[in-house]
Design a protein around this motif. Structure first.
Motif, PDB file in Angstrom:
ATOM      1  N   VAL A 134       0.838  -1.203   0.000  1.00 12.54           N
ATOM      2  CA  VAL A 134       0.000   0.000   0.000  1.00 12.54           C
ATOM      3  C   VAL A 134       0.871   1.251   0.000  1.00 12.54           C
ATOM      4  O   VAL A 134       0.618   2.218  -0.742  1.00 12.54           O
ATOM      5  N   ALA A 135       1.925   1.241   0.816  1.00 11.21           N
ATOM      6  CA  ALA A 135       2.829   2.395   0.860  1.00 11.21           C
ATOM      7  C   ALA A 135       3.539   2.582  -0.476  1.00 11.21           C
ATOM      8  O   ALA A 135       3.663   3.713  -0.973  1.00 11.21           O
ATOM      9  N   ALA A 136       3.987   1.498  -1.092  1.00 20.21           N
ATOM     10  CA  ALA A 136       4.682   1.594  -2.381  1.00 20.21           C
ATOM     11  C   ALA A 136       3.768   2.134  -3.468  1.00 20.21           C
ATOM     12  O   ALA A 136       4.181   2.946  -4.309  1.00 20.21           O
ATOM     13  N   VAL A 137       2.496   1.716  -3.469  1.00 24.93           N
ATOM     14  CA  VAL A 137       1.544   2.211  -4.475  1.00 24.93           C
ATOM     15  C   VAL A 137       1.288   3.703  -4.284  1.00 24.93           C
ATOM     16  O   VAL A 137       1.246   4.472  -5.258  1.00 24.93           O
ATOM     17  N   CYS A 138       1.121   4.120  -3.043  1.00 27.29           N
ATOM     18  CA  CYS A 138       0.887   5.543  -2.781  1.00 27.29           C
ATOM     19  C   CYS A 138       2.067   6.390  -3.244  1.00 27.29           C
ATOM     20  O   CYS A 138       1.879   7.471  -3.824  1.00 27.29           O
ATOM     21  N   PHE A 139       3.270   5.904  -3.038  1.00 27.59           N
ATOM     22  CA  PHE A 139       4.450   6.652  -3.463  1.00 27.59           C
ATOM     23  C   PHE A 139       4.610   6.601  -4.985  1.00 27.59           C
ATOM     24  O   PHE A 139       5.049   7.580  -5.605  1.00 27.59           O
ATOM     25  N   GLN A 142       2.717   9.190  -7.168  1.00 23.74           N
ATOM     26  CA  GLN A 142       3.198  10.579  -7.173  1.00 23.74           C
ATOM     27  C   GLN A 142       4.299  10.808  -8.205  1.00 23.74           C
ATOM     28  O   GLN A 142       4.622  11.957  -8.509  1.00 23.74           O
ATOM     29  N   PHE A 143       4.868   9.729  -8.750  1.00 17.81           N
ATOM     30  CA  PHE A 143       5.868   9.805  -9.831  1.00 17.81           C
ATOM     31  C   PHE A 143       7.030  10.751  -9.485  1.00 17.81           C
ATOM     32  O   PHE A 143       7.467  11.543 -10.308  1.00 17.81           O
ATOM     33  N   THR A 144       7.488  10.678  -8.277  1.00 18.12           N
ATOM     34  CA  THR A 144       8.639  11.493  -7.858  1.00 18.12           C
ATOM     35  C   THR A 144       9.667  10.592  -7.193  1.00 18.12           C
ATOM     36  O   THR A 144       9.369   9.465  -6.808  1.00 18.12           O
ATOM     37  N   ALA A 145      10.865  11.120  -7.087  1.00 20.64           N
ATOM     38  CA  ALA A 145      11.940  10.337  -6.473  1.00 20.64           C
ATOM     39  C   ALA A 145      11.664  10.123  -4.992  1.00 20.64           C
ATOM     40  O   ALA A 145      10.892  10.861  -4.361  1.00 20.64           O
ATOM     41  N   ALA A 146      12.310   9.097  -4.449  1.00 16.67           N
ATOM     42  CA  ALA A 146      12.115   8.772  -3.042  1.00 16.67           C
ATOM     43  C   ALA A 146      12.737   9.834  -2.151  1.00 16.67           C
ATOM     44  O   ALA A 146      13.705  10.498  -2.514  1.00 16.67           O
ATOM     45  N   THR A 147      12.175   9.995  -0.970  1.00 13.69           N
ATOM     46  CA  THR A 147      12.701  10.910   0.042  1.00 13.69           C
ATOM     47  C   THR A 147      12.958  10.108   1.313  1.00 13.69           C
ATOM     48  O   THR A 147      12.431   9.008   1.486  1.00 13.69           O
ATOM     49  N   ASP A 151      11.060   6.628   2.550  1.00 17.27           N
ATOM     50  CA  ASP A 151      11.815   5.412   2.850  1.00 17.27           C
ATOM     51  C   ASP A 151      11.571   4.962   4.287  1.00 17.27           C
ATOM     52  O   ASP A 151      11.461   3.757   4.573  1.00 17.27           O
ATOM     53  N   ALA A 152      11.466   5.920   5.211  1.00 18.62           N
ATOM     54  CA  ALA A 152      11.223   5.578   6.613  1.00 18.62           C
ATOM     55  C   ALA A 152       9.856   4.924   6.784  1.00 18.62           C
ATOM     56  O   ALA A 152       9.711   3.941   7.526  1.00 18.62           O
ATOM     57  N   ILE A 153       8.843   5.456   6.094  1.00 18.80           N
ATOM     58  CA  ILE A 153       7.503   4.872   6.175  1.00 18.80           C
ATOM     59  C   ILE A 153       7.494   3.461   5.599  1.00 18.80           C
ATOM     60  O   ILE A 153       6.934   2.521   6.184  1.00 18.80           O
ATOM     61  N   PHE A 154       8.135   3.302   4.441  1.00 17.10           N
ATOM     62  CA  PHE A 154       8.160   1.996   3.789  1.00 17.10           C
ATOM     63  C   PHE A 154       8.888   0.961   4.653  1.00 17.10           C
ATOM     64  O   PHE A 154       8.406  -0.166   4.828  1.00 17.10           O
ATOM     65  N   TYR A 155      10.020   1.334   5.213  1.00 15.24           N
ATOM     66  CA  TYR A 155      10.775   0.392   6.029  1.00 15.24           C
ATOM     67  C   TYR A 155      10.105   0.136   7.376  1.00 15.24           C
ATOM     68  O   TYR A 155      10.293  -0.925   7.977  1.00 15.24           O
ATOM     69  N   THR A 156       9.308   1.094   7.852  1.00 14.55           N
ATOM     70  CA  THR A 156       8.524   0.839   9.066  1.00 14.55           C
ATOM     71  C   THR A 156       7.476  -0.233   8.797  1.00 14.55           C
ATOM     72  O   THR A 156       7.254  -1.130   9.633  1.00 14.55           O
TER      73      THR A 156
END
Length: 295
Positions: A134-139, A142-147, A151-156
């Motif tokens: 779900v987190a990966a789809v939301c990011f 947005q079609f932008t580079a990772a911040t 990354d903190a949300i995804f790894y959490t």
């Protein structure tokens, strides 16, 4: 694409081929060997979970190879979302398979409250295992580079999945070890079916524990190539669990076949003994009847 990434792509392609071959063997085993007895034995949740697990990890390896081969700049791309979805699906069906296969063992080795708790945790586990997806789809939308925040949300989310995996594997490990200790200390007969489940389940727990430590190593590693290597080893270890579950299935099937053949031979021997007893009674009955006629 660097030489190191090229090697990883080759590894993922080979792994996808191996899992596909194993999936073909699994389907052939289900259709050929299990349908000899009854078709209903093939339409079981365990077979469904195991087949879907193979399909999911095939998807993981293929999407991972495509992602590395294209060298995409945006980490949260659609292909990565497919990879994360397949990885979550594989984990969900692995634990569902393990829980159902070990159901009788769990009931016999744990109190009722813990069995109830474990049941609900397994039922609700998709919410945790699909949270990285779900987190990966939301990011990705947005079609932008990772911040760093993303990354903190995804790894959490990944950490929550790993903690859940650690809890489930620790629970299964406790149950398997407790039963294995009983088989050593008791002089009574041991259910071979439970023994097979405990042995193969214990092997799966060891692999999943190693996978958890690899996740911790990945969290503290900063080098890009080192992290790519750790993720590759992690996925390969998860694929090994499929082989363990398949081997468990074959071992249980062989045990059932041996048990049925022994029961059949036992019934045949008992029928022979009954026939012999009847044949020894017949002359006596004839003598008694002849005496009655003479009288």
């Amino acid at each position: 694409m660097s030489t190191f990434q090229s090697v990883l792509v080759d590894i993922y392609v080979v792994a996808a081929v191996v899992v596909t071959i194993q999936l073909s063997l699994l389907v052939a085993f289900i259709l050929v060997m299990e349908t000899r007895r009854a078709v209903k034995e093939t339409l079981t949740p365990l077979n469904f979970f195991l087949v879907i697990g193979h399909v999911a990890f095939t998807g993981v390896f293929i999407s991972r190879a495509i992602n590395l081969n294209n060298n995409l700049e945006i980490p949260y791309n659609p292909i990565f979302c497919v990879e994360v979805f397949c990885a979550g699906t594989g984990a969900i069906f692995y634990f569902k398979f393990s829980f159902i296969r070990s159901g009788d063992l769990i009931q016999s080795e744990t109190p009722a409250w813990f069995n109830f708790l474990l049941t609900w945790i397994v039922m609700l586990s998709p919410f945790i295992y699909y949270s990285p997806f779900v987190a990966a789809v939301c990011f990705a939308l947005q079609f932008t580079a990772a911040t760093p925040a993303r990354d903190a949300i995804f790894y959490t989310c990944g950490l929550c999945s790993s903690v859940l995996t650690l809890f489930l594997e620790t629970s299964f490990l406790f149950i398997y070890v407790r039963f294995m200790r009983k088989t050593v200390n008791t002089a009574l007969g041991v259910d071979t079916h439970f023994l097979i489940v405990a042995r193969y389940g214990l092997s799966g727990c060891v692999v999943m524990y190693l996978n958890f430590f690899i996740f911790l190593a990945d969290a503290v590693t900063t080098g890009r190539e080192e992290r790519l290597a750790l993720v590759t080893v992690s996925y390969l270890e998860l694929a090994i669990t499929l082989t363990i579950l398949f081997a468990m299935k074959v071992a249980i099937w062989r045990h059932k076949q041996t048990k049925r053949s022994n029961q059949g031979s036992g019934m045949a021997q008992s029928s022979v003994l009954m026939t012999r007893k009847e044949s020894t009674r017949m002359p006596n009955n004839r003598k008694e009847s002849s005496v009655l006629i003479l009288e």
